[in-house]
Design a protein around this motif. Sequence first.
Motif, PDB file in Angstrom:
ATOM      1  N   LYS A 119     -61.879 -53.321   6.068  1.00  0.00           N
ATOM      2  CA  LYS A 119     -61.606 -52.157   5.347  1.00  0.00           C
ATOM      3  C   LYS A 119     -61.629 -52.298   3.850  1.00  0.00           C
ATOM      4  N   VAL A 120     -62.045 -50.799   3.282  1.00  0.00           N
ATOM      5  CA  VAL A 120     -61.637 -51.054   1.894  1.00  0.00           C
ATOM      6  C   VAL A 120     -60.362 -50.075   1.669  1.00  0.00           C
ATOM      7  N   HIS A 164     -47.235 -45.478   2.827  1.00  0.00           N
ATOM      8  CA  HIS A 164     -48.323 -46.517   3.269  1.00  0.00           C
ATOM      9  C   HIS A 164     -48.289 -46.492   4.813  1.00  0.00           C
ATOM     10  N   ASP A 182     -55.777 -54.577   1.344  1.00  0.00           N
ATOM     11  CA  ASP A 182     -54.644 -53.566   1.834  1.00  0.00           C
ATOM     12  C   ASP A 182     -54.249 -53.083   0.456  1.00  0.00           C
ATOM     13  N   SER A 183     -54.092 -51.686   0.285  1.00  0.00           N
ATOM     14  CA  SER A 183     -53.658 -51.027  -0.868  1.00  0.00           C
ATOM     15  C   SER A 183     -52.366 -51.284  -1.540  1.00  0.00           C
TER      16      SER A 183
HETATM   17  N1  LIG Z   1     -53.565 -49.900   5.362  1.00  0.00           N
HETATM   18  C1  LIG Z   1     -54.992 -50.032   4.668  1.00  0.00           C
HETATM   19  C2  LIG Z   1     -55.612 -49.005   5.078  1.00  0.00           C
HETATM   20  C3  LIG Z   1     -57.325 -49.071   4.716  1.00  0.00           C
HETATM   21  C4  LIG Z   1     -58.151 -48.120   5.465  1.00  0.00           C
HETATM   22  O1  LIG Z   1     -57.875 -47.548   6.467  1.00  0.00           O
HETATM   23  N2  LIG Z   1     -59.220 -47.776   4.927  1.00  0.00           N
HETATM   24  C5  LIG Z   1     -60.339 -46.950   5.259  1.00  0.00           C
HETATM   25  C6  LIG Z   1     -61.127 -46.159   4.245  1.00  0.00           C
HETATM   26  S1  LIG Z   1     -59.933 -45.144   3.743  1.00  0.00           S
HETATM   27  C7  LIG Z   1     -61.326 -47.962   5.970  1.00  0.00           C
HETATM   28  O2  LIG Z   1     -61.737 -48.858   5.633  1.00  0.00           O
HETATM   29  N3  LIG Z   1     -61.939 -47.470   7.294  1.00  0.00           N
HETATM   30  C8  LIG Z   1     -63.128 -48.140   7.961  1.00  0.00           C
HETATM   31  C9  LIG Z   1     -62.721 -48.864   9.183  1.00  0.00           C
HETATM   32  O3  LIG Z   1     -61.386 -48.601   9.612  1.00  0.00           O
HETATM   33  O4  LIG Z   1     -63.644 -49.367   9.741  1.00  0.00           O
HETATM   34  C10 LIG Z   1     -54.722 -49.820   3.304  1.00  0.00           C
HETATM   35  O5  LIG Z   1     -53.582 -49.609   2.688  1.00  0.00           O
HETATM   36  O6  LIG Z   1     -55.371 -50.420   2.494  1.00  0.00           O
END
Ligand SMILES: N[C@@H](CCC(=O)N[C@@H](CS)C(=O)NCC(=O)O)C(=O)O
Length: 223
Positions: free
Chosen positions: A57-58, A106, A70-71
């Motif tokens: 994830k980004v 979060h 993770d943010s």
């Molecule tokens: N808890 C993570 C959530 C990150 C997240 O869900 N990112 C989404 C994009 S906004 C993502 O990468 N989704 C792609 C996937 O789930 O494969 C954070 O706070 O960084």
Amino acid sequence: MKLQLVIGNKNYSSWSMRPWILLRQAGVPFEEVQLKFDDSDGGLRVAGIEKFSAAGKVPVLMIDGEPVWDSLAIAETVAEMHPEKQLWPEDPVARRVARSVCAEMHSGFQALRGAMVMNIRSKHPGKGMTPESRKDIDRIVALWTDCRERFGGAGSLLFGRFTIADAFYAPVVTRFRTYAVKLPRVAEEYCEAVLALSAVREWSDAARRETEFVAADEPYAKG
Ligand SMILES: N[C@@H](CCC(=O)N[C@@H](CS)C(=O)NCC(=O)O)C(=O)O
């Protein structure tokens, strides 16, 4: 130290927006690595993310090639690397509240996040207003009002000057604009202050220039 922030589409990726706003508004230099969402097989994945993080994830912050993912972990790491920038409030009580409101963002507000997905370049007035998203909005307004009243005196943001908490709520502010959510005055003024931040303007301008259409993030697009 070499910092690279790996992000997704600026129009859609609310989690990417938070650390990007934090770094940019705080004046911490970083290289941006933008990957794009791919929903061609029905799900949503970030094309090329495996090179940076096994979590898939980004956002990811690469520090000399080592990932922080993770943010919330990224925000804490940036605050620790730059104590001089006071990215958390200085006052211990305000700091505890700031940490709590970031953690609540979060881990919570799923109804709002699901019904009012971030889409900076679009306008969907009135869409996504369910009893559950209304409840999330009411809680956010109460939380913003409390922070502004108790800690915001020295400026126009949640804790007066810019902190991590404002970076965490910036994508909520853009959602309120996309879905034309009517807000009480304190919350409306806070939204104005966030939208006036140079980093938020820069991110939003870039989001509006993006042309990729990600169907998984477009529940209200006309077919
Ligand atoms: N808890 C993570 C959530 C990150 C997240 O869900 N990112 C989404 C994009 S906004 C993502 O990468 N989704 C792609 C996937 O789930 O494969 C954070 O706070 O960084």
